[in-house]
Design a protein around this motif. Sequence first.
Motif, short mmCIF file in Angstrom:
data_model
loop_
_atom_site.label_atom_id
_atom_site.label_comp_id
_atom_site.label_asym_id
_atom_site.label_seq_id
_atom_site.Cartn_x
_atom_site.Cartn_y
_atom_site.Cartn_z
N ILE A 171 1.98 7.12 -6.64
CA ILE A 171 1.00 8.16 -6.98
C ILE A 171 1.54 9.53 -6.60
O ILE A 171 1.41 10.50 -7.35
CB ILE A 171 -0.35 7.87 -6.28
CG1 ILE A 171 -0.99 6.62 -6.89
CG2 ILE A 171 -1.29 9.07 -6.41
CD1 ILE A 171 -2.21 6.11 -6.17
N LYS A 172 2.17 9.63 -5.43
CA LYS A 172 2.76 10.90 -4.99
C LYS A 172 3.83 11.38 -5.97
O LYS A 172 3.93 12.57 -6.28
CB LYS A 172 3.34 10.75 -3.59
CG LYS A 172 3.84 12.05 -2.99
CD LYS A 172 4.34 11.85 -1.60
CE LYS A 172 4.86 13.11 -0.96
NZ LYS A 172 5.47 14.08 -1.83
N GLN A 184 1.09 4.25 -2.85
CA GLN A 184 0.90 5.66 -2.52
C GLN A 184 2.11 6.50 -2.91
O GLN A 184 1.95 7.63 -3.38
CB GLN A 184 0.60 5.82 -1.02
CG GLN A 184 -0.80 5.37 -0.63
CD GLN A 184 -1.88 6.08 -1.42
OE1 GLN A 184 -1.87 7.30 -1.57
NE2 GLN A 184 -2.81 5.31 -1.95
N ARG A 205 0.84 -1.21 0.00
CA ARG A 205 0.00 0.00 0.00
C ARG A 205 0.87 1.25 0.00
O ARG A 205 0.59 2.22 -0.72
CB ARG A 205 -0.93 0.02 1.21
CG ARG A 205 -2.05 -0.99 1.16
CD ARG A 205 -2.92 -0.88 2.42
NE ARG A 205 -3.63 -2.07 2.70
CZ ARG A 205 -4.85 -2.36 2.22
NH1 ARG A 205 -5.45 -1.52 1.41
NH2 ARG A 205 -5.43 -3.50 2.54
N SER A 206 1.91 1.27 0.82
CA SER A 206 2.77 2.45 0.90
C SER A 206 3.53 2.65 -0.42
O SER A 206 3.72 3.79 -0.86
CB SER A 206 3.74 2.35 2.07
OG SER A 206 4.58 1.25 1.92
N HIS A 265 -4.94 12.33 -11.30
CA HIS A 265 -5.10 11.96 -9.89
C HIS A 265 -5.49 13.19 -9.07
O HIS A 265 -6.37 13.12 -8.22
CB HIS A 265 -3.79 11.37 -9.33
CG HIS A 265 -3.64 9.91 -9.58
ND1 HIS A 265 -4.39 8.96 -8.93
CD2 HIS A 265 -2.79 9.22 -10.38
CE1 HIS A 265 -4.02 7.75 -9.32
NE2 HIS A 265 -3.05 7.88 -10.22
#
Length: 126
Positions: free
Chosen positions: A78-79, A75, A71-72, A92
């Motif tokens: 995406i960041k 993320q 999950r991290s 996004h």
Amino acid sequence: MARIAGIDLPKNKRGEIGLTYIFGIGHSTSVYILNKAEIDLNKKVKDWNDDEQAAIRNIINAELKVEGQLRSEVQMNIKRLLDIACYRGLRHRKGLPVRGQRTRTNSRTRKGKRKTVAGKKKAPKK
């Protein structure tokens, strides 16, 4: 109850289905894990003994990213897209579909509930 990668697996499901409750493990990956651990695919989760559970845990820890770590990473990806302001990052940021889907109709999941805009009023007849 089998607890693997911080997830309580459902007792009454077959092994290949039970493993898919872990984020990052789909059907084909669960089949791969069970074959490598030499466990029957149709064996229920509640019938696994401690050695089998340990074998599954070892395979998952050694070869896969699952749950929090995965999950991290998603993320962070995406960041990164947001930071470099590429097209996908902008999509996004705006909360629109990222992979080229149409937005004139559909895409309600990304856009949220409809926001109604008032129509143009007709001029009264004389």
